[in-house]
Design an enzyme around this catalytic site. Structure first.
Site, PDB file in Angstrom:
ATOM      1  N   SER A 183       0.836  -1.174   0.000  1.00  0.00           N
ATOM      2  CA  SER A 183       0.000   0.000   0.000  1.00  0.00           C
ATOM      3  C   SER A 183       0.895   1.257   0.000  1.00  0.00           C
ATOM      4  O   SER A 183       1.812   1.355  -0.827  1.00  0.00           O
ATOM      5  CB  SER A 183      -0.941  -0.048   1.207  1.00  0.00           C
ATOM      6  OG  SER A 183      -2.047   0.780   1.034  1.00  0.00           O
ATOM      7  N   ASP A 436      -8.184  -5.472  -6.331  1.00  0.00           N
ATOM      8  CA  ASP A 436      -7.815  -4.324  -5.506  1.00  0.00           C
ATOM      9  C   ASP A 436      -8.030  -3.020  -6.266  1.00  0.00           C
ATOM     10  O   ASP A 436      -7.402  -2.798  -7.308  1.00  0.00           O
ATOM     11  CB  ASP A 436      -6.344  -4.445  -5.101  1.00  0.00           C
ATOM     12  CG  ASP A 436      -5.883  -3.308  -4.213  1.00  0.00           C
ATOM     13  OD1 ASP A 436      -6.740  -2.608  -3.623  1.00  0.00           O
ATOM     14  OD2 ASP A 436      -4.654  -3.110  -4.093  1.00  0.00           O
ATOM     15  N   HIS A 461      -6.117  -6.392  -1.762  1.00  0.00           N
ATOM     16  CA  HIS A 461      -5.027  -5.484  -1.387  1.00  0.00           C
ATOM     17  C   HIS A 461      -3.868  -6.244  -0.750  1.00  0.00           C
ATOM     18  O   HIS A 461      -4.038  -6.919   0.257  1.00  0.00           O
ATOM     19  CB  HIS A 461      -5.582  -4.439  -0.418  1.00  0.00           C
ATOM     20  CG  HIS A 461      -4.792  -3.163  -0.352  1.00  0.00           C
ATOM     21  ND1 HIS A 461      -4.420  -2.469  -1.471  1.00  0.00           N
ATOM     22  CD2 HIS A 461      -4.316  -2.459   0.705  1.00  0.00           C
ATOM     23  CE1 HIS A 461      -3.758  -1.378  -1.108  1.00  0.00           C
ATOM     24  NE2 HIS A 461      -3.666  -1.356   0.197  1.00  0.00           N
TER      25      HIS A 461
END
Length: 502
Positions: A183, A436, A461
């Protein structure tokens, strides 16, 4: 509803907006979904037993100026059970917007491969998050104290910390270091390799939206992917969520309707007016986004305790034909939302100021979004399942200025990190999951032989960074094997270069 309309309504409510509701009271698309959004009251861990030692390093507050000469304690975690010294590799997690222990507990891939690589694991906390506060309790007191919360300062922290480890830990002087992150942490790992190739020999950037900046990708792609996830998971699931916004507007137009919504959704604080209804819709929107990010193939508790393939479970409550009434539809929506918020049945009520774990730093990320992490988002209500809202940079900038006294620099990330012109760099893996929404801003194709993309069609994710699981799809298993292969090659090459005479 256009952005300006929503912003105007929320400006009138700003004076009464408590701190942790600020995302609901600000322009929701402008301040974007966080890489993980508003925090809740409970922190969840993996339950997998791990062992590490906690250390603190005296880090400079300002690496790029000379007037501010203070230091702070940066926390980092070390696990060296399997480290082969001297010269064994170091896997270095570039901490993101939250408590580093939480990321340590949820980055199982590093733990799974440590023994095979003979690697030391280091998890470094990002400044201004967790316990790594440059000014202690004053760190968030005003924009003057927040001024040193930047990705550039964080990367410099990581570089200085690694140099210190190599000079002070016996056997680490010649250890090749690989950056790992997911991320925002994945963005940092990629940028770390770009900016400090002398410090790290390679990087794994998982679910890293390094192109989710102005002018790089269409602002609507993020929400299109969220919508696709729901469309593929159940009968008319996306269509009924799209229809639900008008149903909420209709029902919330009366006092009795607001009371019904509050009771139907078991809200901790009843909805009382139009502003509350807007905050409520923003909360639901974040809920659907979070579900898209954590649509894992097994039971997990990364943001909330959830069943396997949670969107499929959610969509079972939304399989209505077009004749469904507003109240029937919203009953289904309430049951769907409770899959996310009350899967365990332990919540007596739902708090619309909370959508994710308390281990994430909401205010810090909002400040970063208001300075250099400017990530445009928009919806049209046609190609996505949300209310139409355009990207309005000026409204975004005005809200940031009103809240923090700063204005964002929309093009700075592209200038300082290269934007899409990064092909001259090397040894970076960009992994992205097809489920994602952040893959919309990720690198999804090879840029060179050593800037490689790994796509995981069934992945949400940073699924590849999680612990291996019996229910993992073949695509993520293959991704992890390939990532490990790249790691081994980088380590071999680094040792070869070290052994070669100058």
């Amino acid at each position: 509803m256009k952005a300006g309309v929503r912003t105007g309504l929320l400006d009138r409510a700003a004076a009464t907006c408590i701190l942790m509701l600020c995302l609901g009271c600000l322009h929701v698309i402008a301040l974007k979904p966080q890489l993980f959004t508003r925090h809740g009251g409970v922190s969840y861990s993996t339950g997998t037993p791990i062992s590490y030692k906690t250390f603190y390093f005296d880090q400079k507050i300002d690496h790029f100026g000379f007037l501010e000469d203070g230091t702070f304690k940066q926390r980092y975690l070390v696990a060296d059970k399997y480290w082969h010294q001297p010269g064994g590799p170091i896997l270095f997690y570039t901490g993101n917007e939250g408590d580093i222990a939480w990321f340590c507990n949820n980055t199982g891939f590093m733990w799974d491969i440590a023994e095979e690589l003979g690697a030391m694991l280091v998890f470094a906390e990002h400044r201004y998050y967790g316990e790594s506060l440059p000014f202690g309790q004053e760190s968030y007191s005003d924009s003057k104290h927040l001024n040193y919360l930047t990705s550039e300062q964080a990367l410099a922290d990581f570089a200085v910390l690694i140099q210190n480890l190599k000079s002070t830990v016996p056997g680490a002087q010649q250890s090749p270091v690989i950056a790992v992150g997911g991320s925002y942490g994945g963005m940092l790992s990629a940028w770390f390799r770009m900016k400090y190739p002398n410090i790290v020999v390679g990087a794994l950037a998982s679910s890293a939206p390094i192109w989710q900046f102005p002018g790089m990708v269409p602002c609507g792609d993020f929400y299109k992917i969220v919508t696709q996830d729901f469309a593929r998971s159940g009968y008319k699931c996306d269509a009924n969520i799209r229809k639900s916004w008008k149903a909420i507007n209709n029902v919330s137009s009366t006092v009795s309707g607001l009371q019904w919504l509050s009771e139907e959704f078991s809200l901790c604080t009843p909805l009382k007016n139009e502003i509350d209804a807007i905050v409520f819709k923003n909360w639901l929107q974040e809920t659907w986004v979070n579900l898209a990010m954590v649509d894992y193939p097994y039971e997990a508790n990364f943001l909330q305790p959830l069943p396997r393939w949670p969107i499929q479970v959610v969509c079972k409550n939304l399989a209505f034909d077009s004749t469904v009434s507003d109240y029937q539809l919203l009953h289904g929506v309430s049951q769907a939302a409770k899959v996310y918020y009350n899967y365990t049945g332990s919540s007596s009520c739902l708090n619309i100021s909370q959508t994710a774990t308390s281990s994430l730093g909401f205010l810090g990320w909002t400040y970063q979004a208001c300075t250099e992490m400017v990530m445009p988002m928009c919806t049209d209500g046609v190609q996505d399942m949300f209310e139409p809202e355009e990207w309005n940079f000026q409204a975004f900038s005005d809200e940031c200025n009103a809240f923090f006294g700063v204005r964002p620099r929309p093009d700075w990330a592209g200038t300082v990190f290269g934007g899409k012109d990064i092909a001259s760099h090397s040894n970076i893996i960009f992994s992205n999951g097809g489920l994602d929404p952040w893959s919309a801003g990720g690198v999804t194709y090879n840029l060179s032989n050593s800037l490689v993309s790994i796509m995981i069609p069934d992945g949400a994710h940073h699924l590849d960074l999680r612990y291996s699981n019996d229910n993992d799809p073949v695509s993520v298993r293959a991704a992890r094997v390939l990532e490990l292969t790249y790691f081994q090659e980088w380590i071999r090459q680094a040792k070869k270069n070290t052994a070669s005479p100058p």
